[in-house]
Design a protein around this motif. Structure first.
Motif, PDB file in Angstrom:
ATOM      1  N   HIS A  46       0.821  -1.204   0.000  1.00  0.00           N
ATOM      2  CA  HIS A  46       0.000   0.000   0.000  1.00  0.00           C
ATOM      3  C   HIS A  46       0.861   1.261   0.000  1.00  0.00           C
ATOM      4  CE1 HIS A  46      -3.775  -2.067   0.449  1.00  0.00           C
ATOM      5  NE2 HIS A  46      -3.369  -2.699   1.532  1.00  0.00           N
ATOM      6  N   SER A  47       0.310   2.302  -0.596  1.00  0.00           N
ATOM      7  CA  SER A  47       0.945   3.615  -0.513  1.00  0.00           C
ATOM      8  C   SER A  47       0.717   4.183   0.887  1.00  0.00           C
ATOM      9  CB  SER A  47       0.347   4.562  -1.561  1.00  0.00           C
ATOM     10  OG  SER A  47      -0.979   4.919  -1.199  1.00  0.00           O
ATOM     11  N   GLU A  48       1.348   5.329   1.152  1.00  0.00           N
ATOM     12  CA  GLU A  48       1.198   5.976   2.459  1.00  0.00           C
ATOM     13  C   GLU A  48       0.063   6.992   2.463  1.00  0.00           C
ATOM     14  OE1 GLU A  48       2.924   5.235   5.283  1.00  0.00           O
ATOM     15  OE2 GLU A  48       3.747   3.576   4.112  1.00  0.00           O
ATOM     16  N   PHE A  49      -0.726   7.047   1.389  1.00  0.00           N
ATOM     17  CA  PHE A  49      -1.859   7.967   1.351  1.00  0.00           C
ATOM     18  C   PHE A  49      -2.882   7.586   2.431  1.00  0.00           C
ATOM     19  CE2 PHE A  49      -1.848   9.739  -3.279  1.00  0.00           C
ATOM     20  CZ  PHE A  49      -0.626  10.329  -3.016  1.00  0.00           C
ATOM     21  N   VAL A  50      -3.363   8.593   3.151  1.00  0.00           N
ATOM     22  CA  VAL A  50      -4.426   8.402   4.143  1.00  0.00           C
ATOM     23  C   VAL A  50      -5.555   9.358   3.787  1.00  0.00           C
ATOM     24  CG1 VAL A  50      -5.081   8.550   6.576  1.00  0.00           C
ATOM     25  CG2 VAL A  50      -2.796   7.732   5.947  1.00  0.00           C
ATOM     26  N   LEU A  51      -6.758   8.817   3.557  1.00  0.00           N
ATOM     27  CA  LEU A  51      -7.905   9.634   3.185  1.00  0.00           C
ATOM     28  C   LEU A  51      -9.019   9.424   4.204  1.00  0.00           C
ATOM     29  CD1 LEU A  51      -7.974   8.944  -0.681  1.00  0.00           C
ATOM     30  CD2 LEU A  51      -7.005  10.906   0.495  1.00  0.00           C
ATOM     31  N   ARG A  52      -8.861  10.081   5.340  1.00  0.00           N
ATOM     32  CA  ARG A  52      -9.869  10.033   6.391  1.00  0.00           C
ATOM     33  C   ARG A  52     -10.337  11.450   6.705  1.00  0.00           C
ATOM     34  NH1 ARG A  52      -6.200   6.040   8.897  1.00  0.00           N
ATOM     35  NH2 ARG A  52      -7.149   3.977   8.667  1.00  0.00           N
ATOM     36  N   GLN A  53     -11.549  11.556   7.191  1.00  0.00           N
ATOM     37  CA  GLN A  53     -12.099  12.886   7.456  1.00  0.00           C
ATOM     38  C   GLN A  53     -11.310  13.621   8.523  1.00  0.00           C
ATOM     39  OE1 GLN A  53     -16.186  13.272   9.086  1.00  0.00           O
ATOM     40  NE2 GLN A  53     -16.603  14.535   7.280  1.00  0.00           N
ATOM     41  N   GLU A  54     -10.852  12.914   9.550  1.00  0.00           N
ATOM     42  CA  GLU A  54     -10.102  13.585  10.604  1.00  0.00           C
ATOM     43  C   GLU A  54      -8.686  13.939  10.187  1.00  0.00           C
ATOM     44  OE1 GLU A  54      -9.904   9.100  11.513  1.00  0.00           O
ATOM     45  OE2 GLU A  54     -11.370  10.572  10.782  1.00  0.00           O
ATOM     46  N   ARG A  55      -8.156  13.242   9.151  1.00  0.00           N
ATOM     47  CA  ARG A  55      -6.802  13.557   8.697  1.00  0.00           C
ATOM     48  C   ARG A  55      -6.595  13.019   7.281  1.00  0.00           C
ATOM     49  NH1 ARG A  55      -1.678  10.883   8.874  1.00  0.00           N
ATOM     50  NH2 ARG A  55      -2.667   9.091   9.880  1.00  0.00           N
TER      51      ARG A  55
ATOM     52  N   ARG B 181      -3.192   2.610 -14.983  1.00  0.00           N
ATOM     53  CA  ARG B 181      -3.838   1.592 -14.141  1.00  0.00           C
ATOM     54  C   ARG B 181      -4.799   2.248 -13.141  1.00  0.00           C
ATOM     55  NH1 ARG B 181       1.530   1.953 -13.990  1.00  0.00           N
ATOM     56  NH2 ARG B 181       1.667   0.174 -15.382  1.00  0.00           N
ATOM     57  N   PRO B 182      -5.852   2.931 -13.651  1.00  0.00           N
ATOM     58  CA  PRO B 182      -6.765   3.649 -12.744  1.00  0.00           C
ATOM     59  C   PRO B 182      -7.584   2.725 -11.849  1.00  0.00           C
ATOM     60  CG  PRO B 182      -7.618   3.660 -14.991  1.00  0.00           C
ATOM     61  CD  PRO B 182      -6.235   3.102 -15.070  1.00  0.00           C
ATOM     62  N   VAL B 183      -7.903   1.513 -12.337  1.00  0.00           N
ATOM     63  CA  VAL B 183      -8.755   0.620 -11.549  1.00  0.00           C
ATOM     64  C   VAL B 183      -8.063   0.183 -10.264  1.00  0.00           C
ATOM     65  CG1 VAL B 183      -9.945  -1.602 -11.541  1.00  0.00           C
ATOM     66  CG2 VAL B 183     -10.011  -0.170 -13.584  1.00  0.00           C
ATOM     67  N   VAL B 184      -6.773  -0.156 -10.370  1.00  0.00           N
ATOM     68  CA  VAL B 184      -6.063  -0.586  -9.173  1.00  0.00           C
ATOM     69  C   VAL B 184      -5.830   0.593  -8.234  1.00  0.00           C
ATOM     70  CG1 VAL B 184      -3.707  -0.332 -10.077  1.00  0.00           C
ATOM     71  CG2 VAL B 184      -4.189  -2.078  -8.362  1.00  0.00           C
ATOM     72  N   TRP B 185      -5.678   1.798  -8.791  1.00  0.00           N
ATOM     73  CA  TRP B 185      -5.573   2.975  -7.932  1.00  0.00           C
ATOM     74  C   TRP B 185      -6.905   3.265  -7.236  1.00  0.00           C
ATOM     75  CZ3 TRP B 185      -1.982   5.224  -5.432  1.00  0.00           C
ATOM     76  CH2 TRP B 185      -0.680   5.278  -5.920  1.00  0.00           C
ATOM     77  N   GLU B 186      -8.013   2.998  -7.902  1.00  0.00           N
ATOM     78  CA  GLU B 186      -9.312   3.156  -7.241  1.00  0.00           C
ATOM     79  C   GLU B 186      -9.419   2.188  -6.063  1.00  0.00           C
ATOM     80  OE1 GLU B 186     -14.082   2.903  -8.313  1.00  0.00           O
ATOM     81  OE2 GLU B 186     -12.665   1.512  -9.225  1.00  0.00           O
ATOM     82  N   ARG B 187      -8.946   0.957  -6.259  1.00  0.00           N
ATOM     83  CA  ARG B 187      -8.961  -0.031  -5.193  1.00  0.00           C
ATOM     84  C   ARG B 187      -8.063   0.407  -4.029  1.00  0.00           C
ATOM     85  NH1 ARG B 187      -6.969  -4.792  -7.828  1.00  0.00           N
ATOM     86  NH2 ARG B 187      -8.748  -4.387  -9.175  1.00  0.00           N
ATOM     87  N   GLU B 188      -6.924   1.018  -4.378  1.00  0.00           N
ATOM     88  CA  GLU B 188      -5.975   1.448  -3.363  1.00  0.00           C
ATOM     89  C   GLU B 188      -6.519   2.615  -2.541  1.00  0.00           C
ATOM     90  OE1 GLU B 188      -2.431   2.305  -1.166  1.00  0.00           O
ATOM     91  OE2 GLU B 188      -3.374   0.519  -1.979  1.00  0.00           O
ATOM     92  N   LEU B 189      -7.058   3.630  -3.200  1.00  0.00           N
ATOM     93  CA  LEU B 189      -7.531   4.814  -2.486  1.00  0.00           C
ATOM     94  C   LEU B 189      -8.922   4.612  -1.893  1.00  0.00           C
ATOM     95  CD1 LEU B 189      -6.347   7.604  -4.973  1.00  0.00           C
ATOM     96  CD2 LEU B 189      -5.146   6.666  -2.979  1.00  0.00           C
ATOM     97  N   GLY B 190      -9.731   3.772  -2.528  1.00  0.00           N
ATOM     98  CA  GLY B 190     -11.093   3.555  -2.057  1.00  0.00           C
ATOM     99  C   GLY B 190     -11.196   2.658  -0.841  1.00  0.00           C
ATOM    100  N   ARG B 191     -10.063   2.192  -0.298  1.00  0.00           N
ATOM    101  CA  ARG B 191     -10.116   1.355   0.908  1.00  0.00           C
ATOM    102  C   ARG B 191     -10.473   2.162   2.149  1.00  0.00           C
ATOM    103  NH1 ARG B 191      -4.473   1.102   3.178  1.00  0.00           N
ATOM    104  NH2 ARG B 191      -3.218   2.526   1.928  1.00  0.00           N
ATOM    105  N   TYR B 192     -10.469   3.491   2.022  1.00  0.00           N
ATOM    106  CA  TYR B 192     -10.884   4.341   3.132  1.00  0.00           C
ATOM    107  C   TYR B 192     -12.366   4.679   2.996  1.00  0.00           C
ATOM    108  CZ  TYR B 192      -5.905   4.886   4.000  1.00  0.00           C
ATOM    109  OH  TYR B 192      -4.586   4.641   4.270  1.00  0.00           O
ATOM    110  N   ASP B 193     -13.114   4.476   4.086  1.00  0.00           N
ATOM    111  CA  ASP B 193     -14.564   4.682   4.041  1.00  0.00           C
ATOM    112  C   ASP B 193     -14.935   6.132   3.759  1.00  0.00           C
ATOM    113  OD1 ASP B 193     -14.942   2.000   4.587  1.00  0.00           O
ATOM    114  OD2 ASP B 193     -15.127   2.303   6.759  1.00  0.00           O
TER     115      ASP B 193
END
Length: 249
Positions: free
Chosen positions: A137-146, A204-216
């Motif tokens: 996984h990348s180190e991207f974090v996509l959460r509302q609090e951070r 490879r947008p589909v796998v990036w969607e899977r990677e970033l979309g793992r955050y609710d």
């Protein structure tokens, strides 16, 4: 006697033809299977090497190491710096005011047969004709609090950016002095109804969607070669870019 001689001759012909066809089938399908097995093992070896390479790059990104080197065995395969992947980050507040940054990076790609191992912005993907999976996984974090977006901008030095054959390649990564930039979007902490959008444009947008979309908290969609993810009203947004020059030796 003549009939017996003809029968023996025909029997020999049939047996010989059967042997030839068996050898031909064994060579055709057996060789293909052997080739597929060899490519599979190459990708397994490259996958392990790319995982180590990702850890080495993390030393540069997280700990400020000036350089790192990783050995990758290239056995009838190709190691390249691929076409650009673009990461675009936009923060919009309630009044419509926006702040935007964009980064272009070159993924490191190992290709053997129909399979690929790809390092892109901290993530490692494995691709084959059946699809793609996230290995690291990348180190991207996509959460509302951070929201934390450490961008790893890998790029070629203009020297050797592609190498093949049968050899062991040293992937040397160097971070130029002063080539680290960090941004904290104050607008995301002070204005209500802020929206953050992250666009990743790549082959490879589909796998990036899977990677970033793992955050609710991330709502992601794919549009052509771009995956677009939004996070509504994030409390804090941090973006950091680290430049890494790549050279194959």
């Amino acid at each position: 006697m003549d009939r017996r001689g003809v029968t023996d001759t025909l029997g020999f012909v049939f047996v010989f033809a059967l042997v030839l066809s068996t050898v031909g089938l064994t060579f055709t399908f057996g060789y293909t299977g052997l080739q597929d097995t060899r490519d599979f093992e190459r990708l397994n070896n490259a996958e392990r090497a790319f995982d180590v390479m990702g850890d080495n790059f993390d030393d540069i990104v997280r700990r400020g190491a000036p350089s790192r080197a990783t050995e990758v065995k290239v056995a009838d395969a190709q190691l390249t710096l691929a076409d650009d992947t673009t990461v675009n980050v936009t923060v919009t507040n309630a009044t419509g005011a926006t702040r935007n940054v964009q980064y272009d990076l070159q993924p490191v790609v190992y290709e053997a047969g129909d399979g690929r191992i790809v390092y892109s912005n901290g993530a490692v993907f494995r691709e084959d004709p059946g699809g793609a999976v996230v290995i690291r996984h990348s180190e991207f974090v996509l959460r509302q609090e951070r929201v934390s977006l450490p961008v790893v901008t890998t790029r070629g030095t203009g020297r050797t950016e592609s190498i093949g054959g049968t050899t062991t390649v040293l992937v040397r990564a160097t971070s130029p002095d002063g080539q680290r930039q960090s941004f904290g979007f104050d607008v995301a902490r002070t204005e209500p109804q802020t929206e953050l959008m992250v666009n990743v444009t790549s082959p490879r947008p589909v796998v990036w969607e899977r990677e970033l979309g793992r955050y609710d908290d991330a709502n992601c969609d794919v549009y052509g070669d771009t995956v677009s993810c939004t996070v509504s009203n994030p409390e804090r947004v941090y973006v950091q870019e680290t430049l890494i020059d790549i050279e194959f030796e």
